[in-house]
Design an enzyme around this catalytic site. Structure first.
Site, short mmCIF file in Angstrom:
data_model
loop_
_atom_site.label_atom_id
_atom_site.label_comp_id
_atom_site.label_asym_id
_atom_site.label_seq_id
_atom_site.Cartn_x
_atom_site.Cartn_y
_atom_site.Cartn_z
N ASP A 148 14.84 72.69 59.14
CA ASP A 148 16.25 72.38 59.38
C ASP A 148 16.67 71.15 58.58
O ASP A 148 17.83 70.75 58.62
CB ASP A 148 16.56 72.25 60.88
CG ASP A 148 15.80 71.13 61.55
OD1 ASP A 148 14.95 70.50 60.91
OD2 ASP A 148 16.08 70.87 62.76
N GLU A 201 10.49 70.95 67.69
CA GLU A 201 10.31 69.50 67.84
C GLU A 201 10.18 69.17 69.33
O GLU A 201 10.98 69.63 70.14
CB GLU A 201 11.51 68.76 67.24
CG GLU A 201 11.59 68.89 65.74
CD GLU A 201 12.73 68.07 65.13
OE1 GLU A 201 13.32 67.23 65.84
OE2 GLU A 201 13.03 68.30 63.95
N GLU A 233 4.98 63.57 62.18
CA GLU A 233 5.91 62.94 61.22
C GLU A 233 6.05 61.44 61.49
O GLU A 233 6.33 61.01 62.62
CB GLU A 233 7.29 63.62 61.31
CG GLU A 233 8.30 62.99 60.35
CD GLU A 233 9.52 63.83 60.08
OE1 GLU A 233 9.60 64.98 60.54
OE2 GLU A 233 10.43 63.31 59.38
N ASP A 293 12.09 76.58 61.30
CA ASP A 293 12.44 75.60 62.33
C ASP A 293 13.43 76.19 63.32
O ASP A 293 14.40 76.86 62.93
CB ASP A 293 13.13 74.39 61.66
CG ASP A 293 12.19 73.22 61.50
OD1 ASP A 293 11.17 73.16 62.20
OD2 ASP A 293 12.50 72.36 60.65
N LYS A 320 8.83 76.63 64.37
CA LYS A 320 8.43 75.23 64.63
C LYS A 320 9.44 74.62 65.59
O LYS A 320 10.65 74.85 65.44
CB LYS A 320 8.34 74.42 63.34
CG LYS A 320 7.99 72.95 63.58
CD LYS A 320 7.49 72.23 62.34
CE LYS A 320 8.56 71.82 61.37
NZ LYS A 320 9.59 70.94 61.95
O1 KIV Z 1 12.92 70.18 58.66
C1 KIV Z 1 11.91 69.94 57.97
O2 KIV Z 1 11.88 70.13 56.74
C2 KIV Z 1 10.74 69.43 58.66
C3 KIV Z 1 9.69 68.78 57.82
C4 KIV Z 1 10.15 67.43 57.44
C5 KIV Z 1 8.38 68.75 58.49
O3 KIV Z 1 10.65 69.49 59.85
#
Ligand code: KIV
Length: 277
Positions: free
Chosen positions: A46, A117, A184, A85, A115
């Protein structure tokens, strides 16, 4: 063609001490180059909200936009594992909505994993998505969707309390069934401790060299995004300069009637042309 990289390959890589390479991509052409170069995993991050759309954070990105970009990337990829994401507010409201949105990324977009968070606070939601047979990668430390709660994009885990919390988050994510964890912007020694404390692979970004793999935003590592360059970014090229120079050359040649030359022009039989006059 080299063997397809899967979530199982992530674990095999950690078990056999092989580092995992991961990069972001948001469109077909870039995804094809990233894949052809041999990257193990491609993240439709994202971060596209910032480097592609020009927002100041990732918060405005929608699930429909993530699906759109995932579809484009999928068409360019043969080997890399495709991870997308889940954007802000696509997994926060309820487990049901989280499963439905994760499912849309897989079913409509073509993602092979998602993914998310968050750590302990999202462990139950993540378990529900994993139980729905959708592989999940965790993401802890500096989680950009929490930018307002953190008060900016700041390194996390420098004091005892937050370092302990991040370590606990990693363990909670492993228990919830994630296949890997993105770390991160955390100190390298904390990233090392986490990497040694969990059996699943850790993928670092601004987390030092002890993680099981690394990820960077493609626009950052190619030197295309020049608004700011985070400390952890190594620019492997300066495409910003190369692209601007190429465009300036094009403009000059157009203004001076040098482009297009005969090499880039279609000819026509002069007899046919005469009949047109
Ligand atoms: O959104 C993204 O590109 C990420 C990376 C920075 C790991 O989450």
């Amino acid at each position: 063609m080299a063997q397809k990289f899967t979530v199982k390959s992530f674990q095999e890589a950690k078990d056999n001490n092989r580092k995992i390479s991961m990069l972001t991509a948001y469109d077909y052409s870039m995804a094809k180059m990233v894949d052809t170069a041999g990257t193990d995993a491609i993240l439709i991050g994202d971060s596209l909200g910032m480097v592609f759309q020009g927002h100041e954070s990732t918060l405005p990105v929608t699930i429909d936009e993530m699906i759109y970009h995932t579809k484009a990337v999928v068409r360019g990829v043969k080997r890399a594992l495709i991870i997308t994401d889940m954007p802000f507010l696509s997994y926060h409201v309820s487990k049901e909505e989280a499963i439905r949105n994760a499912g849309r990324l897989v079913k409509e977009g073509g993602a092979e994993a998602v993914k998310i968070e968050g750590g302990t606070n999202f462990a139950e939601t993540i378990k529900a998505i994993v139980d729905a047979q959708i592989p999940v990668m965790g993401h802890i430390g500096l989680t950009p969707q929490s930018v307002n709660a953190f008060g900016g994009f700041k390194v996390q885990g420098k004091d005892e309390e937050s370092a302990k919390r991040i370590l606990e988050d990693a363990k909670a994510l492993e228990k919830a069934g994630v296949f890997a964890i993105t770390l991160e912007c955390v100190p390298d020694k904390l990233a090392k401790l986490i990497t040694e404390s969990v059996n699943i692979p850790t993928i670092g970004i601004g987390a030092g060299n002890s993680c099981d793999g690394q990820v960077l935003v493609i626009n950052d590592m190619l030197g295309m995004f020049s608004d700011f360059v985070p400390k952890f970014v190594k620019q492997y090229a300066k495409l910003n300069i190369e692209i601007t120079t190429a465009i300036q050359n094009y403009i000059s040649e157009v203004k001076e009637s040098k482009f297009p030359s005969t090499e880039h022009t279609f000819g026509m039989d002069s007899e046919i042309l005469e009949k047109l006059y």
